[in-house]
Design a protein around this motif. Structure first.
Motif, PDB file in Angstrom:
ATOM      1  N   VAL A  65      34.017 -22.189 -12.769  1.00  0.00           N
ATOM      2  CA  VAL A  65      32.478 -22.478 -13.645  1.00  0.00           C
ATOM      3  C   VAL A  65      32.287 -21.033 -13.720  1.00  0.00           C
ATOM      4  O   VAL A  65      32.056 -19.675 -12.662  1.00  0.00           O
ATOM      5  N   THR A  66      32.417 -20.386 -15.251  1.00  0.00           N
ATOM      6  CA  THR A  66      31.932 -19.151 -16.019  1.00  0.00           C
ATOM      7  C   THR A  66      31.045 -19.593 -16.696  1.00  0.00           C
ATOM      8  O   THR A  66      30.230 -20.610 -16.756  1.00  0.00           O
ATOM      9  N   PRO A  67      30.197 -18.113 -17.177  1.00  0.00           N
ATOM     10  CA  PRO A  67      28.684 -18.509 -17.303  1.00  0.00           C
ATOM     11  C   PRO A  67      29.595 -19.467 -19.265  1.00  0.00           C
ATOM     12  O   PRO A  67      28.498 -20.173 -19.723  1.00  0.00           O
ATOM     13  N   THR A  68      30.675 -18.450 -19.316  1.00  0.00           N
ATOM     14  CA  THR A  68      31.849 -19.969 -20.932  1.00  0.00           C
ATOM     15  C   THR A  68      31.969 -21.110 -20.631  1.00  0.00           C
ATOM     16  O   THR A  68      32.550 -21.334 -22.220  1.00  0.00           O
ATOM     17  N   LEU A  69      32.766 -21.030 -19.997  1.00  0.00           N
ATOM     18  CA  LEU A  69      33.875 -22.666 -19.790  1.00  0.00           C
ATOM     19  C   LEU A  69      33.216 -22.919 -18.528  1.00  0.00           C
ATOM     20  O   LEU A  69      32.556 -22.393 -17.728  1.00  0.00           O
ATOM     21  N   THR A  70      34.256 -24.493 -18.346  1.00  0.00           N
ATOM     22  CA  THR A  70      34.125 -25.077 -17.072  1.00  0.00           C
ATOM     23  C   THR A  70      35.443 -25.720 -16.966  1.00  0.00           C
ATOM     24  O   THR A  70      36.406 -25.952 -18.034  1.00  0.00           O
ATOM     25  N   ALA A  71      36.732 -25.589 -16.337  1.00  0.00           N
ATOM     26  CA  ALA A  71      37.580 -25.358 -16.230  1.00  0.00           C
ATOM     27  C   ALA A  71      38.042 -26.880 -14.777  1.00  0.00           C
ATOM     28  O   ALA A  71      37.304 -26.788 -13.379  1.00  0.00           O
ATOM     29  N   GLY A  72      38.156 -27.908 -14.755  1.00  0.00           N
ATOM     30  CA  GLY A  72      38.343 -28.717 -13.521  1.00  0.00           C
ATOM     31  C   GLY A  72      39.713 -28.973 -13.198  1.00  0.00           C
ATOM     32  O   GLY A  72      40.635 -29.553 -14.000  1.00  0.00           O
ATOM     33  N   ILE A  73      40.010 -28.665 -11.704  1.00  0.00           N
ATOM     34  CA  ILE A  73      41.103 -28.567 -11.623  1.00  0.00           C
ATOM     35  C   ILE A  73      41.480 -29.616 -10.749  1.00  0.00           C
ATOM     36  O   ILE A  73      40.366 -30.323  -9.908  1.00  0.00           O
ATOM     37  N   ARG A  74      42.995 -30.008 -11.323  1.00  0.00           N
ATOM     38  CA  ARG A  74      43.235 -31.508 -10.236  1.00  0.00           C
ATOM     39  C   ARG A  74      44.473 -30.478  -9.316  1.00  0.00           C
ATOM     40  O   ARG A  74      44.583 -31.567  -7.881  1.00  0.00           O
ATOM     41  N   GLY A  75      45.388 -29.665  -8.695  1.00  0.00           N
ATOM     42  CA  GLY A  75      46.176 -28.990  -8.426  1.00  0.00           C
ATOM     43  C   GLY A  75      46.687 -27.918  -9.550  1.00  0.00           C
ATOM     44  O   GLY A  75      47.658 -28.679  -9.920  1.00  0.00           O
ATOM     45  N   GLN A  91      32.441  -7.618 -22.961  1.00  0.00           N
ATOM     46  CA  GLN A  91      32.345  -8.239 -23.681  1.00  0.00           C
ATOM     47  C   GLN A  91      31.108  -9.142 -24.079  1.00  0.00           C
ATOM     48  O   GLN A  91      31.308 -10.680 -24.972  1.00  0.00           O
ATOM     49  N   GLY A  92      30.119  -9.104 -24.014  1.00  0.00           N
ATOM     50  CA  GLY A  92      29.237  -9.526 -23.161  1.00  0.00           C
ATOM     51  C   GLY A  92      28.835 -11.156 -22.556  1.00  0.00           C
ATOM     52  O   GLY A  92      28.725 -11.746 -22.809  1.00  0.00           O
ATOM     53  N   GLY A  93      30.422 -11.088 -21.396  1.00  0.00           N
ATOM     54  CA  GLY A  93      30.364 -11.822 -20.656  1.00  0.00           C
ATOM     55  C   GLY A  93      31.590 -13.131 -20.631  1.00  0.00           C
ATOM     56  O   GLY A  93      31.241 -14.500 -20.774  1.00  0.00           O
ATOM     57  N   ARG A  94      32.304 -12.753 -22.173  1.00  0.00           N
ATOM     58  CA  ARG A  94      33.395 -13.857 -22.601  1.00  0.00           C
ATOM     59  C   ARG A  94      33.982 -13.810 -21.833  1.00  0.00           C
ATOM     60  O   ARG A  94      34.674 -13.166 -20.846  1.00  0.00           O
ATOM     61  N   SER A  95      34.977 -15.445 -20.982  1.00  0.00           N
ATOM     62  CA  SER A  95      35.752 -15.775 -20.070  1.00  0.00           C
ATOM     63  C   SER A  95      36.391 -16.107 -20.431  1.00  0.00           C
ATOM     64  O   SER A  95      37.403 -16.177 -20.744  1.00  0.00           O
ATOM     65  N   TYR A  96      38.056 -15.449 -19.338  1.00  0.00           N
ATOM     66  CA  TYR A  96      39.324 -15.376 -19.996  1.00  0.00           C
ATOM     67  C   TYR A  96      39.690 -16.762 -18.494  1.00  0.00           C
ATOM     68  O   TYR A  96      38.967 -16.799 -17.799  1.00  0.00           O
ATOM     69  N   PHE A  97      40.461 -17.674 -18.948  1.00  0.00           N
ATOM     70  CA  PHE A  97      40.706 -18.533 -17.946  1.00  0.00           C
ATOM     71  C   PHE A  97      42.194 -18.874 -18.088  1.00  0.00           C
ATOM     72  O   PHE A  97      42.976 -19.393 -19.763  1.00  0.00           O
ATOM     73  N   CYS A  98      43.276 -18.494 -17.298  1.00  0.00           N
ATOM     74  CA  CYS A  98      45.100 -18.961 -17.770  1.00  0.00           C
ATOM     75  C   CYS A  98      44.835 -19.823 -16.778  1.00  0.00           C
ATOM     76  O   CYS A  98      44.978 -19.962 -15.160  1.00  0.00           O
ATOM     77  N   ASN A  99      45.847 -21.130 -16.894  1.00  0.00           N
ATOM     78  CA  ASN A  99      45.939 -22.664 -16.103  1.00  0.00           C
ATOM     79  C   ASN A  99      47.713 -21.813 -16.037  1.00  0.00           C
ATOM     80  O   ASN A  99      48.431 -21.908 -16.760  1.00  0.00           O
ATOM     81  N   CYS A 100      48.343 -21.322 -14.851  1.00  0.00           N
ATOM     82  CA  CYS A 100      49.389 -20.760 -15.008  1.00  0.00           C
ATOM     83  C   CYS A 100      50.256 -22.175 -14.712  1.00  0.00           C
ATOM     84  O   CYS A 100      51.240 -21.820 -14.655  1.00  0.00           O
ATOM     85  N   TYR A 101      49.958 -22.766 -13.762  1.00  0.00           N
ATOM     86  CA  TYR A 101      50.912 -23.903 -14.058  1.00  0.00           C
ATOM     87  C   TYR A 101      50.341 -25.477 -13.237  1.00  0.00           C
ATOM     88  O   TYR A 101      48.626 -25.015 -12.380  1.00  0.00           O
ATOM     89  N   GLY A 102      50.037 -26.767 -13.721  1.00  0.00           N
ATOM     90  CA  GLY A 102      49.499 -27.313 -13.585  1.00  0.00           C
ATOM     91  C   GLY A 102      48.663 -27.895 -14.060  1.00  0.00           C
ATOM     92  O   GLY A 102      48.674 -28.716 -15.823  1.00  0.00           O
ATOM     93  N   VAL A 103      47.628 -28.996 -13.993  1.00  0.00           N
ATOM     94  CA  VAL A 103      46.780 -29.647 -15.140  1.00  0.00           C
ATOM     95  C   VAL A 103      45.212 -29.026 -15.244  1.00  0.00           C
ATOM     96  O   VAL A 103      44.920 -29.714 -14.027  1.00  0.00           O
ATOM     97  N   VAL A 104      44.635 -29.054 -15.577  1.00  0.00           N
ATOM     98  CA  VAL A 104      43.084 -28.622 -15.604  1.00  0.00           C
ATOM     99  C   VAL A 104      42.219 -28.723 -17.306  1.00  0.00           C
ATOM    100  O   VAL A 104      42.950 -28.832 -18.519  1.00  0.00           O
ATOM    101  N   ASP A 105      41.312 -29.745 -17.195  1.00  0.00           N
ATOM    102  CA  ASP A 105      40.563 -30.243 -17.866  1.00  0.00           C
ATOM    103  C   ASP A 105      39.649 -29.080 -18.403  1.00  0.00           C
ATOM    104  O   ASP A 105      38.777 -28.927 -17.922  1.00  0.00           O
ATOM    105  N   MET A 106      39.408 -28.242 -19.765  1.00  0.00           N
ATOM    106  CA  MET A 106      38.724 -26.924 -20.028  1.00  0.00           C
ATOM    107  C   MET A 106      37.330 -27.736 -21.067  1.00  0.00           C
ATOM    108  O   MET A 106      37.948 -29.186 -22.041  1.00  0.00           O
ATOM    109  N   SER A 107      36.551 -26.858 -20.851  1.00  0.00           N
ATOM    110  CA  SER A 107      35.151 -27.465 -21.783  1.00  0.00           C
ATOM    111  C   SER A 107      34.807 -26.093 -22.159  1.00  0.00           C
ATOM    112  O   SER A 107      34.477 -24.774 -21.301  1.00  0.00           O
ATOM    113  N   ALA A 108      34.010 -25.736 -23.344  1.00  0.00           N
ATOM    114  CA  ALA A 108      32.890 -25.008 -23.842  1.00  0.00           C
ATOM    115  C   ALA A 108      32.302 -25.387 -24.520  1.00  0.00           C
ATOM    116  O   ALA A 108      32.705 -25.622 -25.839  1.00  0.00           O
ATOM    117  N   GLY A 109      31.359 -24.963 -24.125  1.00  0.00           N
ATOM    118  CA  GLY A 109      30.085 -25.920 -24.640  1.00  0.00           C
ATOM    119  C   GLY A 109      30.525 -27.471 -25.440  1.00  0.00           C
ATOM    120  O   GLY A 109      30.798 -28.159 -24.182  1.00  0.00           O
TER     121      GLY A 109
END
Length: 253
Positions: free
Chosen positions: A131-141, A152-170
């Motif tokens: 969890v960051t100020p601007t997004l949530t990533a659900g990790i499975r493995g 940049q005002g707290g803008r968040s960067y997220f890279c799913n390098c491999y695997g499955v992730v449930d992403m949400s923002a707003g």
């Protein structure tokens, strides 16, 4: 060594895995049985501590054990690499995060990143979140890289390098299935009607994620397949006509 694109970071920050102190620490950690053996023998789960870091507001030493429930901070020119349960973490300089407790003392339920950046590799298990100020990533493995851009005002960067992730923002939600670096921005304000937008692969390398995966006896998707894809942030091994980034499929609101 793979090509890497840096935005506000320096080469030495993404080449930490080449340091002799890390290589020696990682070799010793894995040779002695990894996290399970460290827990049983009451040894530290810190693979490498470089510079100054705090744990719950107190100075962290390399012989301490990091647990869920702890808050960690790294100072300038400082990094921290550790293993907790079946997850491995590399915390960059000037970072602050909390590790919220899951079903057991060594299971992280939520990694809450407050500032800075962290690379991590997660084994399979019950659903966990970053969890960051601007997004949530659900990790499975999976293996991932997360960074907050304070300039940049707290803008968040997220890279799913491999695997499955449930992403949400707003109100934006999408499932990310990646073989080779699928990256997102969690926007501070809607951009073209979206809070979750496509990003490029920046500020981390294949080798960083490979070394973190190795600490938990895991291999990345590209290591398993024996090939690498196009590092354009879309997450695919092969570039094909009409391929879209998942964030581009989210309806505007």
């Amino acid at each position: 060594m793979t090509q890497h694109s840096l935005q506000g970071r320096h080469d030495d920050e993404v080449l930490w895995f080449q340091r002799r102190t890390f290589l020696q620490g990682a070799a010793a950690f894995t040779a002695m049985g990894g996290f399970g053996a460290a827990l049983a023998q009451a040894r530290s789960n810190i693979v490498e501590l470089r510079g100054d870091a705090l744990i719950n507001g107190q100075r962290l030493s390399s012989n301490q054990t990091i647990q869920t429930g702890d808050t960690l901070q790294t100072g300038p020119q400082s990094t921290l690499t550790f293993v907790l349960g079946n997850a491995a973490f590399h915390v960059r300089q000037n970072s602050s995060l909390t590790l919220e407790r899951g079903p057991t003392l060594s299971a992280v339920s939520i990694l809450r990143l407050l500032s800075g950046a962290v690379g991590s590799a997660w084994g399979k298990g019950s659903l966990r979140q970053i969890v960051t100020p601007t997004l949530t990533a659900g990790i499975r493995g999976t293996g991932v890289y997360t960074e907050i851009f304070g300039d940049q005002g707290g803008r968040s960067y997220f890279c799913n390098c491999y695997g499955v992730v449930d992403m949400s923002a707003g109100r934006d939600q999408v499932t990310s299935e990646s073989s080779y670096h699928q990256a997102f921005w969690g926007e501070v304000a809607p951009k073209d009607g979206r809070m979750l937008t496509p990003a490029k692969a920046i500020n981390h390398t294949d080798e960083e994620i490979e070394y973190l995966a190795k600490l938990i006896d895991q291999r990345t998707a590209w290591q398993i397949l024996g090939k690498k894809g196009v590092k354009d942030g879309k997450g695919y091994m092969e570039e094909k006509p009409g391929q879209m980034h998942p964030a581009q499929t989210i309806g505007k609101w």
